[in-house]
Motif scaffolding. Structure first.
Motif, short mmCIF file in Angstrom:
data_model
loop_
_atom_site.label_atom_id
_atom_site.label_comp_id
_atom_site.label_asym_id
_atom_site.label_seq_id
_atom_site.Cartn_x
_atom_site.Cartn_y
_atom_site.Cartn_z
N LEU A 167 -15.71 -19.71 -1.57
CA LEU A 167 -15.14 -18.88 -2.63
C LEU A 167 -15.69 -17.47 -2.61
CD1 LEU A 167 -15.25 -21.43 -5.60
CD2 LEU A 167 -13.19 -20.34 -4.73
N GLY A 168 -16.99 -17.34 -2.29
CA GLY A 168 -17.62 -16.03 -2.30
C GLY A 168 -16.99 -15.07 -1.33
N GLY A 169 -16.72 -15.54 -0.10
CA GLY A 169 -16.10 -14.68 0.91
C GLY A 169 -14.72 -14.23 0.51
N LEU A 170 -13.94 -15.14 -0.08
CA LEU A 170 -12.60 -14.78 -0.53
C LEU A 170 -12.65 -13.82 -1.71
CD1 LEU A 170 -10.80 -18.25 -0.32
CD2 LEU A 170 -10.41 -16.27 1.14
N ALA A 171 -13.60 -14.06 -2.62
CA ALA A 171 -13.75 -13.16 -3.77
C ALA A 171 -14.12 -11.76 -3.31
CB ALA A 171 -14.79 -13.71 -4.74
N GLU A 172 -15.00 -11.68 -2.31
CA GLU A 172 -15.40 -10.36 -1.78
C GLU A 172 -14.20 -9.68 -1.11
OE1 GLU A 172 -17.28 -7.03 -1.03
OE2 GLU A 172 -18.19 -8.65 -2.19
N LEU A 173 -13.37 -10.46 -0.43
CA LEU A 173 -12.16 -9.91 0.18
C LEU A 173 -11.22 -9.36 -0.89
CD1 LEU A 173 -10.48 -9.50 2.78
CD2 LEU A 173 -9.58 -11.82 2.45
N LEU A 174 -11.10 -10.09 -2.00
CA LEU A 174 -10.26 -9.64 -3.11
C LEU A 174 -10.80 -8.35 -3.71
CD1 LEU A 174 -7.95 -10.12 -5.14
CD2 LEU A 174 -9.53 -11.52 -6.47
N VAL A 175 -12.11 -8.28 -3.92
CA VAL A 175 -12.73 -7.07 -4.47
C VAL A 175 -12.51 -5.89 -3.51
CG1 VAL A 175 -14.93 -5.98 -5.05
CG2 VAL A 175 -14.43 -8.28 -5.89
N GLY A 176 -12.57 -6.16 -2.21
CA GLY A 176 -12.31 -5.10 -1.23
C GLY A 176 -10.90 -4.54 -1.36
N SER A 177 -9.93 -5.43 -1.60
CA SER A 177 -8.54 -4.98 -1.79
C SER A 177 -8.42 -4.12 -3.05
CB SER A 177 -7.61 -6.19 -1.90
OG SER A 177 -7.63 -6.94 -0.71
N ILE A 178 -9.11 -4.54 -4.12
CA ILE A 178 -9.08 -3.76 -5.36
C ILE A 178 -9.71 -2.40 -5.15
CG2 ILE A 178 -9.98 -3.65 -7.72
CD1 ILE A 178 -9.74 -6.72 -7.79
N ARG A 179 -10.83 -2.34 -4.44
CA ARG A 179 -11.48 -1.05 -4.16
C ARG A 179 -10.54 -0.10 -3.42
NH1 ARG A 179 -16.46 -4.03 -2.33
NH2 ARG A 179 -17.86 -4.01 -4.13
N ASN A 180 -9.78 -0.65 -2.47
CA ASN A 180 -8.86 0.21 -1.73
C ASN A 180 -7.76 0.74 -2.64
OD1 ASN A 180 -10.02 0.23 0.85
ND2 ASN A 180 -9.16 -1.77 1.33
N GLU A 181 -7.26 -0.09 -3.56
CA GLU A 181 -6.25 0.37 -4.52
C GLU A 181 -6.80 1.49 -5.39
OE1 GLU A 181 -3.83 -2.18 -6.89
OE2 GLU A 181 -4.05 -3.85 -5.48
N ILE A 182 -8.01 1.30 -5.91
CA ILE A 182 -8.62 2.30 -6.77
C ILE A 182 -8.87 3.59 -6.00
CG2 ILE A 182 -10.69 2.85 -8.12
CD1 ILE A 182 -10.84 -0.12 -8.85
N SER A 183 -9.32 3.46 -4.76
CA SER A 183 -9.62 4.66 -3.97
C SER A 183 -8.36 5.47 -3.69
CB SER A 183 -10.29 4.26 -2.64
OG SER A 183 -9.39 3.61 -1.77
N LEU A 184 -7.22 4.80 -3.54
CA LEU A 184 -5.96 5.53 -3.35
C LEU A 184 -5.62 6.37 -4.57
CD1 LEU A 184 -3.57 2.98 -1.58
CD2 LEU A 184 -4.38 5.15 -0.66
N SER A 185 -5.90 5.83 -5.75
CA SER A 185 -5.58 6.55 -6.97
C SER A 185 -6.46 7.78 -7.17
CB SER A 185 -5.71 5.63 -8.18
OG SER A 185 -7.06 5.32 -8.44
N PHE A 186 -7.65 7.77 -6.57
CA PHE A 186 -8.52 8.95 -6.66
C PHE A 186 -7.81 10.19 -6.12
CE2 PHE A 186 -12.81 6.47 -6.24
CZ PHE A 186 -12.63 5.97 -7.52
#
Length: 268
Positions: A167-186
């Motif tokens: 679960l941890g690896g998948l959760a980290e992958l999900l957080v990575g996707s969210i970070r990329n979305e947020i970084s685009l909005s910057f």
């Protein structure tokens, strides 16, 4: 080697978390399953015990795949297991809720929201309320609401209590996707951000990781002012502007998150 002894050896390697040994044994034992006509549950030719052994072998294969970050292989195992989980010939598997939660999280972490909802629609009520499954459903609701602070807290909880399940690896992958979305909005919301603010918005544990993230994105960093400067629209080019514009609606969310972070700082 018989199926029973092969399964015993595979189970022993899995219980000791020897993933290399599990990976080496799985191809041969799957051949044995084929030879014994056990890749699909059939009450006419196989005993209940044989089918339970076959199901357990496929479950070990699924756990091995997700812990080895082999998501396509994991999903193939889950497709095979579906017949074993739905047949009335077998009692429920204690591993089913955990593997189901992993399957749901793998769909979320790879941005396959439609497949996530399709899978949910096929599940019986008792599984929807099972431990682990319920958490992933709540996580998805947070994503749909854009409540990234909530999603981060839940994902962090999954990482902390993973216990080697994957679960941890998948959760980290999900957080990575969210970070990329947020970084685009910057790119459409700001010309610059202080590193501490970017750290809070990107859910990164340290300023050094913010710097590494910014460098990977090609952003300019000022060490003296501890500020990140983002490319101008003209510097992004046509495709970059289009990608960033899609995230322009997140400006309000970012400002709200920054205000939330400042309030937390004031409380502390």
């Amino acid at each position: 080697m018989s199926l029973a002894s092969s399964f015993s050896s595979l189970q022993s390697s899995f219980d000791s978390n020897d993933l290399a040994s599990v990976g080496q044994q799985l191809p041969a034992i799957k051949v044995l399953l084929t030879q014994h006509n056990l890749l699909y549950p059939s009450g006419s030719s196989n005993s209940e015990q044989d089918l339970i052994v076959a199901r357990s072998i496929l479950e070990i294969g699924a756990f091995y795949s997700i812990r080895s970050a082999k998501i396509p292989a994991f999903e193939r195992y889950m497709a095979q297991l579906d017949a074993f989980y739905s047949t009335p010939l077998l009692p429920p598997s204690p591993s089913h809720p955990t593997l189901l939660s992993l399957h749901l999280l793998s769909l979320l972490s790879t941005s396959r929201t439609s497949a996530f909802h399709t899978l949910l629609e096929t599940l019986p009520v008792q599984l929807l309320s099972a431990d682990g499954v319920r958490e992933i459903i709540e996580l998805e609701r947070g994503l749909m609401e854009g409540s990234y602070n909530k999603v981060w807290r839940m994902a962090k909880g999954l990482m902390d209590k993973d216990g080697g399940k994957g679960l941890g690896g998948l959760a980290e992958l999900l957080v990575g996707s969210i970070r990329n979305e947020i970084s685009l909005s910057f790119l459409t919301s700001y010309t610059s951000l202080p590193i501490p603010s970017a750290q809070q918005l990107l859910f990164l544990p340290s300023p050094s990781e913010v710097v590494a993230f910014a460098q990977k994105k090609g952003w300019t960093i000022s060490p003296s002012s501890q500020t990140i400067f983002f490319p101008t629209p003209s510097a992004l080019g046509g495709a970059g502007v289009g990608a960033a514009a899609e995230s322009g609606g997140m400006k309000g969310l970012i400002e709200e998150s920054l205000g939330y972070a400042r309030e937390l700082e004031a409380i502390v």
